[in-house]
Design a protein around this motif. Structure first.
Motif, PDB file in Angstrom:
ATOM      1  N   ASN A   1     -32.671 -25.279 -16.138  1.00  0.00           N
ATOM      2  CA  ASN A   1     -33.951 -25.128 -16.832  1.00  0.00           C
ATOM      3  C   ASN A   1     -34.959 -24.308 -16.015  1.00  0.00           C
ATOM      4  OD1 ASN A   1     -35.679 -25.639 -19.074  1.00  0.00           O
ATOM      5  ND2 ASN A   1     -36.701 -27.274 -17.924  1.00  0.00           N
ATOM      6  N   ARG A   2     -34.548 -23.077 -15.709  1.00  0.00           N
ATOM      7  CA  ARG A   2     -35.470 -22.082 -15.138  1.00  0.00           C
ATOM      8  C   ARG A   2     -35.435 -20.852 -16.051  1.00  0.00           C
ATOM      9  NH1 ARG A   2     -34.505 -20.022  -9.549  1.00  0.00           N
ATOM     10  NH2 ARG A   2     -36.786 -19.812  -9.434  1.00  0.00           N
ATOM     11  N   PRO A   3     -35.851 -21.011 -17.302  1.00  0.00           N
ATOM     12  CA  PRO A   3     -35.659 -19.918 -18.267  1.00  0.00           C
ATOM     13  C   PRO A   3     -36.351 -18.622 -17.885  1.00  0.00           C
ATOM     14  CG  PRO A   3     -37.151 -21.607 -19.138  1.00  0.00           C
ATOM     15  CD  PRO A   3     -36.519 -22.178 -17.903  1.00  0.00           C
ATOM     16  N   GLN A   4     -37.527 -18.707 -17.245  1.00  0.00           N
ATOM     17  CA  GLN A   4     -38.239 -17.483 -16.882  1.00  0.00           C
ATOM     18  C   GLN A   4     -37.518 -16.708 -15.783  1.00  0.00           C
ATOM     19  OE1 GLN A   4     -40.810 -16.451 -18.709  1.00  0.00           O
ATOM     20  NE2 GLN A   4     -40.426 -18.317 -19.906  1.00  0.00           N
ATOM     21  N   GLN A   5     -36.712 -17.415 -14.992  1.00  0.00           N
ATOM     22  CA  GLN A   5     -35.929 -16.781 -13.923  1.00  0.00           C
ATOM     23  C   GLN A   5     -34.460 -16.631 -14.327  1.00  0.00           C
ATOM     24  OE1 GLN A   5     -37.812 -19.658 -13.359  1.00  0.00           O
ATOM     25  NE2 GLN A   5     -39.616 -18.562 -12.621  1.00  0.00           N
ATOM     26  N   PHE A   6     -34.183 -16.691 -15.613  1.00  0.00           N
ATOM     27  CA  PHE A   6     -32.822 -16.578 -16.137  1.00  0.00           C
ATOM     28  C   PHE A   6     -31.883 -17.595 -15.485  1.00  0.00           C
ATOM     29  CE2 PHE A   6     -34.761 -12.388 -16.760  1.00  0.00           C
ATOM     30  CZ  PHE A   6     -34.598 -12.251 -18.137  1.00  0.00           C
ATOM     31  N   ASN A   7     -32.464 -18.774 -15.162  1.00  0.00           N
ATOM     32  CA  ASN A   7     -31.700 -19.892 -14.585  1.00  0.00           C
ATOM     33  C   ASN A   7     -30.979 -19.509 -13.295  1.00  0.00           C
ATOM     34  OD1 ASN A   7     -32.351 -21.806 -16.698  1.00  0.00           O
ATOM     35  ND2 ASN A   7     -31.084 -20.509 -18.008  1.00  0.00           N
TER      36      ASN A   7
ATOM     37  N   SER B   1     -31.103 -23.353 -20.572  1.00  0.00           N
ATOM     38  CA  SER B   1     -32.193 -23.084 -21.505  1.00  0.00           C
ATOM     39  C   SER B   1     -32.587 -21.612 -21.437  1.00  0.00           C
ATOM     40  CB  SER B   1     -33.400 -23.964 -21.168  1.00  0.00           C
ATOM     41  OG  SER B   1     -33.854 -23.695 -19.851  1.00  0.00           O
ATOM     42  N   GLY B   2     -33.335 -21.172 -22.446  1.00  0.00           N
ATOM     43  CA  GLY B   2     -33.802 -19.790 -22.456  1.00  0.00           C
ATOM     44  C   GLY B   2     -32.759 -18.809 -22.938  1.00  0.00           C
ATOM     45  N   ARG B   3     -32.941 -17.544 -22.564  1.00  0.00           N
ATOM     46  CA  ARG B   3     -32.080 -16.481 -23.085  1.00  0.00           C
ATOM     47  C   ARG B   3     -30.790 -16.294 -22.302  1.00  0.00           C
ATOM     48  NH1 ARG B   3     -35.128 -11.210 -22.895  1.00  0.00           N
ATOM     49  NH2 ARG B   3     -36.111 -12.147 -21.061  1.00  0.00           N
TER      50      ARG B   3
END
Length: 266
Positions: free
Chosen positions: A26-32, A63-65
């Motif tokens: 769950n570090r979506p802004q850092q692409f996990n 999470s995230g992209r």
């Protein structure tokens, strides 16, 4: 249970449902990316799961992209010391080995890019299901860094010439190619990913816990042996397995044409 970073955001989420534990990067802004904190959080949860007999299957999601973009390069660049890097890669390698050392199967749920150590993470899981939107690469070579530790997992999943081409070119492969080459078990439409992962986990949970635990450990150990030693070891494991209550119950249920009733793990 989660590990928290300096912003107090949970960087690793855990969800337990009916014998299936899902760990979500769950570090979506850092692409996990696998920061030091993320590696610590993963190791902590894997150590807990190894001792939790209620867990029958683990799903590794994100999470995230992106699924995982590998190591956190910004964090790595901040400490240009050989001892730091040696310790970091050893810690990452321990996480990868801990996935395979878990007594239950681990399924990677891959929905976006899995690059470098992220690709290594997929290769270190026992099973993997990817959406058609997923892409895979060991792209360290693009920044002057050969993906040595990711190559260990990659070459144990993908034929050597395929793996070496990925390692020296840094090129991406799509989910269908990853499936064809053996990096993932199946590639599905994006809106079918959760159902496909859930179906695979359900099939595992429906089987004998004792047989699964015997089997996972045996598969990885015998792979390191010569043929004769592997058969000797496998024969002993199978003999011990058949002496357990689950095997006797399973055989009786088959002969009596009824569903088996498995004993809980001990």
């Amino acid at each position: 249970m989660t590990q928290r970073d300096e912003t107090s955001q949970a960087i690793l989420l855990r969800d337990d449902r009916q014998g299936v534990t899902t760990l979500t990067l769950n570090r979506p802004q850092q692409f996990n990316a696998l920061s030091e904190a993320m590696l610590e959080a993963l190791q902590m949860q894997l150590d807990l799961l190894a001792k939790d007999d209620s867990v029958r299957c683990v799903v590794l999601a994100a999470s995230g992209r992106a699924f995982c973009a590998g190591h956190d390069l910004r964090e790595m660049r901040a400490t240009p010391e050989i001892g730091y890097y040696q310790d970091l890669f050893r810690r990452c390698s321990r996480v990868m080995q801990s996935l395979q050392a878990l007594p239950v199967p681990v399924i990677a749920r891959v929905h976006g890019i899995a690059t470098a150590a992220g690709c290594q993470l997929v290769g270190s899981c026992d099973l993997a299901v990817a959406s058609h939107a997923a892409r895979f690469a060991v792209s360290g070579i693009n920044v002057g860094l050969f993906c040595a530790t990711p190559s260990v997992a990659l070459t144990r999943n993908v034929p050597l010439k395929r793996a070496f081409e990925m390692l020296v070119t840094g090129k991406f492969i799509d989910a269908q190619t990853a499936s064809d080459w053996g990096l993932v078990n199946q590639a599905v439409e994006e809106d079918e990913l959760d159902a496909a992962v859930a179906a695979l986990a359900a099939q595992i949970v429906a089987k004998s816990p004792a047989a699964i635990r015997h089997g996972k450990a045996m598969v990885y150990r015998q792979k390191q042996m010569g043929l004769a030693d592997a058969y000797d070891y496998a024969a002993d494991v199978m003999a011990r397995n058949i002496m357990e209550d689950d095997a006797m119950e399973g055989i009786s249920a088959f002969l009596e044409k009824r569903p088996p009733k498995w004993a809980p793990p001990v």
